[in-house]
Design an enzyme around this catalytic site. Structure first.
Site, short mmCIF file in Angstrom:
data_model
loop_
_atom_site.label_atom_id
_atom_site.label_comp_id
_atom_site.label_asym_id
_atom_site.label_seq_id
_atom_site.Cartn_x
_atom_site.Cartn_y
_atom_site.Cartn_z
CB SER A 465 38.06 62.07 78.57
OG SER A 465 37.16 62.79 79.35
CG ASP A 476 44.41 75.34 71.34
OD1 ASP A 476 44.71 75.03 70.17
OD2 ASP A 476 43.36 74.99 71.89
CE LYS A 490 32.83 60.39 76.95
NZ LYS A 490 32.58 61.36 78.02
#
Length: 672
Positions: A465, A476, A490
């Protein structure tokens, strides 16, 4: 209605299959839940992320889910029962939509009749069965849930039950329990299971029926009837009390999903994810068998006064013999400070020089909301604590920084967002797409940067999560190299919707990285893979039933600060060479290979005492030999017994993460 007519035509064949007309109390639908059924189907179709039409396709899956919830171990229904009941598989959607759930109760009542008759039959024979077991016979019990089939005859089911009871008796015998206690323990198990069935009420059946439908949409959408709703709300903090473990039901067993960081179970260091709890005991009281028991009742038994002990009998996830062990855990409340960010320094020797790499261990994304509401300016939060620790580490002249998100199951989304902002000068952090396709962006508005140097993020399969949001964003942006194992996956958002009776937890949105990739299902893949004992086949979103798929949307605009991709091949080569020579990782790789071998070859369990004892001795001998090989390579004294094995003092993963980060720094500097 059509399915009612089917019921009338089916009942004679069911009665014939049972051999008698049921004398057991039948449950009937509570009519104050008729409206709830209609609310549930309307909410699922209009609010759920996929806005799926509840039709015959969903009904067929819900039918299978319902049977699995009633009889997951194929212990009560016969094949003839299932064939007859299949006539209802397209009626679940109509039952929910029309607010007439009689079909669920007719199926349940047949189950109840079968279960009570079977358990009473078993209880009548337990003493003679246990006394008559011959543990020298070479026979086995199937333990592969994927290979379980419905018995065709009563005789086949009798044999299946005989083997199950023999397995439990043998497990207790191998734990040195006397025959009288073995008989008493097995009788307690089935008396308890019978009591659980008798205590099941009409609302419980409705909840099971409703969840058979919600589970056909995704694993995180659930209906909670009033009692379960209250328990769920308590459970948002319950996992921070008692033993500090999140539990769920799976195939009649209470399974450990994860341990709460800083909790008693994690500190005790014996309980592990995927362990199955088969009995619970209190001090000076007999163990109570909990196989087949309702989850909320198991949780009630495990909870208790702070400072008292609870005894758990578990089958370890990595056990091939199914032999159980007892674990004593002292109940405590998990304090916020025990879950707080912690710092340490890993020192690495290279070329006669010692390099310091700072490590921030973050067990969860937290914020002391109560302190914030009081107006306390010194309130604790993961971002504030991490910022302070980074500043302290910088005073100690660190060369690089590792953010350790292993076993971090998530927490506050706002904290995940602000913590990412410690490492970037503002910008988007995560994209959230709702059921209508609208995409909103949550980002860091603070242009300040606490740490701008080279860093790594360490993750494993239990990083979920909010952890995946942070790891994905830093990857990124090119702010960190990600090392470890594939994360949990998740990547969905749930909201609570009130209904007339209870509440519906429903998946309403999905998370996406700034690159446009979803964190759902696939999680975040590491740049450098570390070997792991956690089996990705049995743990993670992809191991759940009906998970929402991975996909991607448009990327956002964001800068890339470090081009880690350019160095991945070289870093991987250096990493692979190093761990092949590292005694800790050599031992770990051997342990992983052994676990995989056992998982592939042990689909059934021997009921021969000598074979089981030999398997246990062989496993202990392998564990001891592996540990002593590791210790010899590290010039440590060898051990005499497997009982003396303890966790290594040095965290091999953190040390290797530091090595990888230093490799990158060296390669980067060479290219400048």
């Amino acid at each position: 209605m059509f399915y009612k007519r089917l019921l009338l035509s089916l009942l004679p064949s069911i009665a014939l299959a049972s051999g008698s007309v049921s004398a057991y109390e039948k449950l009937e639908p509570p009519h104050d839940y008729d409206q709830v059924a209609q609310e549930i189907v309307a909410t699922l179709e209009n609010v759920h992320y996929n806005k799926t039409l509840i039709d015959d396709r969903i009904s067929e899956q819900a039918f299978e889910n319902y049977l699995d919830s009633l009889d997951p171990s194929r212990s009560f229904f016969l094949k003839a029962d299932i064939e007859a009941l299949k006539r209802y598989q397209n009626d679940f959607d109509d039952a929910l939509r029309d607010g007439d759930t009689q079909v669920a109760y007719d199926i349940y009542n047949l189950y109840r009749e079968r279960a009570e008759a079977r358990i009473e039959k078993v209880l009548a024979r337990v003493p003679e069965m246990v006394k008559g077991f011959d543990y020298t016979v070479d026979e086995s019990l199937n333990i592969d849930p994927d290979a379980l089939e419905w018995s065709s005859t009563e005789a086949q089911l009798d044999e299946y039950w005989r083997k199950r009871i023999k397995n439990r008796a043998l497990t207790l015998k191998l734990n040195d329990e006397p025959q009288e206690e073995i008989i008493a323990a097995i009788e307690r198990r089935y008396n308890n299971q019978l009591r659980q069935i008798e205590q099941t009420n009409a609302v419980d059946v409705f909840q099971s029926f409703a969840n058979s439908v919600t589970a056909a949409l995704d694993p995180h959408t659930n209906y909670f009837a009033p009692r379960a709703s209250e328990a769920f709300n308590i459970n948002m903090s319950l996992s921070l009390e008692g033993i500090g473990a999140v539990l769920q039901m799976e195939d009649d067993y209470t399974k450990v999903v994860r341990l709460i960081p800083g909790g008693p179970a994690e500190a005790q260091n014996e309980l592990a994810p995927n362990d199955r709890i088969i009995a619970v005991g209190q001090k000076d009281e007999p163990m109570v068998d909990v196989i087949g028991m309702r989850l909320d009742d198991v949780v009630d038994m495990i909870r208790g006064e702070r400072g008292t002990d609870v005894i758990l009998e578990v089958i370890p996830a990595k056990s091939s013999t199914q032999n159980s062990k007892k674990i004593t855990i002292t109940r405590e409340k998990v304090k916020l400070e025990d879950q707080s960010a912690q710092k340490k320094i890993v020192e690495v020797e290279r070329g006669g020089e010692t390099f310091k790499v700072g490590v921030i261990e973050l067990p969860t994304f937290y914020s002391d909301f109560a302190a914030i509401q009081r107006g306390d300016k010194d309130y604790k939060s993961s971002t504030r604590d991490t910022k302070k620790l980074i500043e302290e580490l910088q005073q100690e002249d660190i060369t690089g920084l590792i953010l350790d998100l292993r076993n971090n199951g998530g927490g506050s989304l706002q904290e995940a967002n602000s913590l990412t902002g410690l490492f970037i000068p503002g910008g988007p952090v995560v994209q959230i797409r709702d059921a209508s396709g609208r995409v909103s962006i949550l980002g860091d508005q603070d242009r300040g940067v606490t740490y701008s140097g080279p860093m790594a993020v360490m993750v494993n399969r239990m990083s979920a999560s909010a952890s995946e949001i942070v790891a994905g964003a830093l990857k990124d942006y090119g702010r960190a190299i990600v090392v470890g194992d594939q994360t949990f996956g998740k990547g969905t958002v749930q909201v609570l919707q009130e209904v007339d009776q209870g509440q519906l937890k429903i998946t309403q949105a999905k998370f996406y990285r700034v690159s446009g990739e979803s964190t759902q299902h696939k999680g975040v893949m590491p740049d450098i893979n570390f070997p792991s004992l956690i089996d990705t086949e049995s743990v993670g979103e992809s191991a759940l039933e009906n998970p929402l798929p991975w996909d991607h949307i448009h990327e956002t605009r964001y800068p890339v600060y470090w081009n880690f991709e350019e160095y991945i091949d070289q870093l991987t080569s250096l990493h692979d060479t190093r761990i092949k020579q590292d005694a800790n990782f050599v031992a770990l790789e051997d342990q992983i290979a052994e676990a995989k071998r056992q998982a592939e070859h042990f689909k059934s369990i021997s009921l021969n005492e000598m074979t089981r004892e030999q398997q246990r001795e062989d496993n202990e001998a392998k564990d001891l030999a592996r540990e002593n090989t590791r210790r010899k390579a590290l010039d440590l004294p060898t051990l005499e017994s497997v009982e003396d094995i303890e966790e290594p003092e040095q965290d091999a993963y953190a040390h290797e993460a530091a090595e990888v980060l230093l490799d990158f720094i060296s390669l980067y500097q060479q290219n400048q």
